[in-house]
Scaffold this active site. Sequence first.
Site, PDB file in Angstrom:
ATOM      1  N   ASP A  99      -8.295 -34.743 -70.224  1.00 25.57           N
ATOM      2  CA  ASP A  99      -8.537 -33.295 -70.232  1.00 25.57           C
ATOM      3  C   ASP A  99      -9.773 -33.055 -69.358  1.00 25.57           C
ATOM      4  O   ASP A  99     -10.464 -34.008 -68.985  1.00 25.57           O
ATOM      5  CB  ASP A  99      -8.804 -32.803 -71.671  1.00 25.57           C
ATOM      6  CG  ASP A  99      -9.159 -31.317 -71.718  1.00 25.57           C
ATOM      7  OD1 ASP A  99      -8.432 -30.506 -71.118  1.00 25.57           O
ATOM      8  OD2 ASP A  99     -10.183 -30.951 -72.341  1.00 25.57           O
ATOM      9  N   SER A 100     -10.061 -31.788 -69.094  1.00 22.09           N
ATOM     10  CA  SER A 100     -11.283 -31.495 -68.339  1.00 22.09           C
ATOM     11  C   SER A 100     -12.529 -31.757 -69.185  1.00 22.09           C
ATOM     12  O   SER A 100     -13.621 -31.826 -68.643  1.00 22.09           O
ATOM     13  CB  SER A 100     -11.270 -30.027 -67.902  1.00 22.09           C
ATOM     14  OG  SER A 100     -11.277 -29.199 -69.040  1.00 22.09           O
ATOM     15  N   TYR A 121     -11.638 -26.565 -65.434  1.00 20.15           N
ATOM     16  CA  TYR A 121     -10.519 -26.578 -64.493  1.00 20.15           C
ATOM     17  C   TYR A 121      -9.938 -25.161 -64.309  1.00 20.15           C
ATOM     18  O   TYR A 121      -9.382 -24.846 -63.264  1.00 20.15           O
ATOM     19  CB  TYR A 121      -9.391 -27.471 -65.025  1.00 20.15           C
ATOM     20  CG  TYR A 121      -9.601 -28.969 -64.900  1.00 20.15           C
ATOM     21  CD1 TYR A 121     -10.776 -29.521 -64.389  1.00 20.15           C
ATOM     22  CD2 TYR A 121      -8.574 -29.847 -65.296  1.00 20.15           C
ATOM     23  CE1 TYR A 121     -10.932 -30.898 -64.284  1.00 20.15           C
ATOM     24  CE2 TYR A 121      -8.725 -31.223 -65.185  1.00 20.15           C
ATOM     25  CZ  TYR A 121      -9.898 -31.742 -64.685  1.00 20.15           C
ATOM     26  OH  TYR A 121     -10.036 -33.102 -64.577  1.00 20.15           O
ATOM     27  N   GLY A 122     -10.059 -24.364 -65.367  1.00 24.15           N
ATOM     28  CA  GLY A 122      -9.366 -23.062 -65.409  1.00 24.15           C
ATOM     29  C   GLY A 122      -9.538 -22.188 -64.185  1.00 24.15           C
ATOM     30  O   GLY A 122      -8.562 -21.668 -63.650  1.00 24.15           O
ATOM     31  N   CYS A 169      -4.265 -31.154 -71.318  1.00 26.94           N
ATOM     32  CA  CYS A 169      -4.942 -30.006 -70.706  1.00 26.94           C
ATOM     33  C   CYS A 169      -3.850 -29.103 -70.165  1.00 26.94           C
ATOM     34  O   CYS A 169      -3.029 -29.530 -69.335  1.00 26.94           O
ATOM     35  CB  CYS A 169      -5.826 -30.508 -69.567  1.00 26.94           C
ATOM     36  SG  CYS A 169      -6.513 -29.193 -68.553  1.00 26.94           S
ATOM     37  N   ASN A 170      -3.828 -27.869 -70.626  1.00 26.44           N
ATOM     38  CA  ASN A 170      -2.781 -26.941 -70.168  1.00 26.44           C
ATOM     39  C   ASN A 170      -2.908 -26.627 -68.685  1.00 26.44           C
ATOM     40  O   ASN A 170      -1.910 -26.493 -67.988  1.00 26.44           O
ATOM     41  CB  ASN A 170      -2.872 -25.624 -70.943  1.00 26.44           C
ATOM     42  CG  ASN A 170      -2.398 -25.764 -72.364  1.00 26.44           C
ATOM     43  OD1 ASN A 170      -1.257 -25.471 -72.668  1.00 26.44           O
ATOM     44  ND2 ASN A 170      -3.261 -26.227 -73.242  1.00 26.44           N
ATOM     45  N   GLU A 182     -17.381 -25.476 -75.043  1.00 26.46           N
ATOM     46  CA  GLU A 182     -18.115 -26.597 -74.451  1.00 26.46           C
ATOM     47  C   GLU A 182     -19.611 -26.537 -74.798  1.00 26.46           C
ATOM     48  O   GLU A 182     -20.297 -27.541 -74.745  1.00 26.46           O
ATOM     49  CB  GLU A 182     -17.917 -26.658 -72.933  1.00 26.46           C
ATOM     50  CG  GLU A 182     -16.483 -26.981 -72.503  1.00 26.46           C
ATOM     51  CD  GLU A 182     -16.180 -28.469 -72.317  1.00 26.46           C
ATOM     52  OE1 GLU A 182     -17.089 -29.250 -72.021  1.00 26.46           O
ATOM     53  OE2 GLU A 182     -14.988 -28.836 -72.476  1.00 26.46           O
ATOM     54  N   CYS A 200      -4.427 -23.402 -74.389  1.00 24.69           N
ATOM     55  CA  CYS A 200      -5.525 -24.157 -73.785  1.00 24.69           C
ATOM     56  C   CYS A 200      -5.990 -25.078 -74.895  1.00 24.69           C
ATOM     57  O   CYS A 200      -6.177 -24.627 -76.037  1.00 24.69           O
ATOM     58  CB  CYS A 200      -6.648 -23.226 -73.346  1.00 24.69           C
ATOM     59  SG  CYS A 200      -8.154 -24.104 -72.850  1.00 24.69           S
ATOM     60  N   THR A 201      -6.159 -26.349 -74.585  1.00 21.10           N
ATOM     61  CA  THR A 201      -6.459 -27.292 -75.665  1.00 21.10           C
ATOM     62  C   THR A 201      -7.851 -27.085 -76.264  1.00 21.10           C
ATOM     63  O   THR A 201      -8.158 -27.633 -77.312  1.00 21.10           O
ATOM     64  CB  THR A 201      -6.291 -28.753 -75.181  1.00 21.10           C
ATOM     65  OG1 THR A 201      -7.055 -28.936 -73.975  1.00 21.10           O
ATOM     66  CG2 THR A 201      -4.838 -29.065 -74.927  1.00 21.10           C
ATOM     67  N   HIS A 202      -8.673 -26.260 -75.603  1.00 25.80           N
ATOM     68  CA  HIS A 202      -9.969 -25.924 -76.197  1.00 25.80           C
ATOM     69  C   HIS A 202      -9.845 -24.871 -77.308  1.00 25.80           C
ATOM     70  O   HIS A 202     -10.715 -24.768 -78.165  1.00 25.80           O
ATOM     71  CB  HIS A 202     -10.918 -25.346 -75.141  1.00 25.80           C
ATOM     72  CG  HIS A 202     -11.551 -26.355 -74.226  1.00 25.80           C
ATOM     73  ND1 HIS A 202     -10.845 -27.063 -73.288  1.00 25.80           N
ATOM     74  CD2 HIS A 202     -12.840 -26.762 -74.120  1.00 25.80           C
ATOM     75  CE1 HIS A 202     -11.686 -27.845 -72.624  1.00 25.80           C
ATOM     76  NE2 HIS A 202     -12.892 -27.695 -73.115  1.00 25.80           N
TER      77      HIS A 202
HETATM   78  N1  DGL Z   1      -8.636 -27.601 -71.966  1.00 20.71           N
HETATM   79  C1  DGL Z   1      -8.072 -27.178 -70.756  1.00 20.71           C
HETATM   80  C2  DGL Z   1      -6.776 -26.461 -70.864  1.00 20.71           C
HETATM   81  O1  DGL Z   1      -6.042 -26.737 -71.802  1.00 20.71           O
HETATM   82  C3  DGL Z   1      -8.922 -26.771 -69.610  1.00 20.71           C
HETATM   83  C4  DGL Z   1     -10.079 -25.898 -69.810  1.00 20.71           C
HETATM   84  C5  DGL Z   1     -10.849 -25.794 -68.519  1.00 20.71           C
HETATM   85  O2  DGL Z   1     -11.323 -26.829 -68.057  1.00 20.71           O
HETATM   86  O3  DGL Z   1     -10.953 -24.669 -67.972  1.00 20.71           O
HETATM   87  O4  DGL Z   1      -6.428 -25.651 -70.049  1.00 20.71           O
END
Ligand code: DGL
Length: 275
Positions: A13-14, A45-46, A77-78, A160, A192-194
């Site tokens: 994941d990021s 990453y978003g 990570c989505n 984060e 989003c996995t966050h």
């Molecule tokens: N956790 C990630 C996702 O599921 C990425 C979040 C990010 O890095 O912006 O999209």
Amino acid sequence: MNASSDRPIGMFDSGFGGLTVARAAIDLLPDEKLIYIGDTARYPYGPKPAKDVRGFAIELATSLVRDFDVKLIVVACNTAASVALGELQRSFAVPVIGVVEPGARALIRQTRNKRVGVIGTTGTIDSGAYDAAVKDAANELGESIDLITIACPGFVEFVERDETSGSAVTELARRLLAPMREAEVDALLLGCTHYPYLRDVIGQVLGSDVRLVDSALVTAITVRQTLADLDLVRVATRGEVVTRDFYSSGDAAHFFNLGRRFLGPELTNAKAWPI
Ligand code: DGL
């Protein structure tokens, strides 16, 4: 158990978000060894262009295969799964599983009024991956579904920095999620996995009538099924302490401290990646 099944599962994941998927995988598949890489040096990453995220994903997957000899890769990570899953699946001999399709199927199973929502990063929402996956999942079940998707820039940053409650994140959620309330969705995918770390805030803003769905458990179920189909399920020996190794491209000490709070006691170490 054969020699191939002894190899670890690889996940990336990021940052910390993929730990929601790691948690579900540990619970469902406690005998499986795990390698997790959080690309915190290049998060988020978003907002990044799809081609950059695709490059990161290929680099991380290459490392999982080359440096750790993983038997399966989970793109936890989505954002990365939305823009790179197809390319990863074509490029590597091991199975590559994303979070988008399992999440979309879980979402469709939860709605009663056939109005659903997906929230994610800008990269995920702009990619259209959920529009396609929800449509496919609905077709599979013969359902007609109304979908509303919304990017939620800012949510990942709150997670984060470990600010998963309080007035600032609640105010942001209220503003970003207003269109979901207007659209009267009754099931919302945390795409989003966050976002599962913001479940309380999101639930409070949308109310208890809206079911919140995340892709962690359904992705772990997909991993279990894939391993079983390929005869790659690992069985731990009696009394064995199953190894799970965590890597971060950023500050490994910070990853250890915050990651352990998010994941739990199984996060016993965090090392620097690249190794
Ligand atoms: N956790 C990630 C996702 O599921 C990425 C979040 C990010 O890095 O912006 O999209």
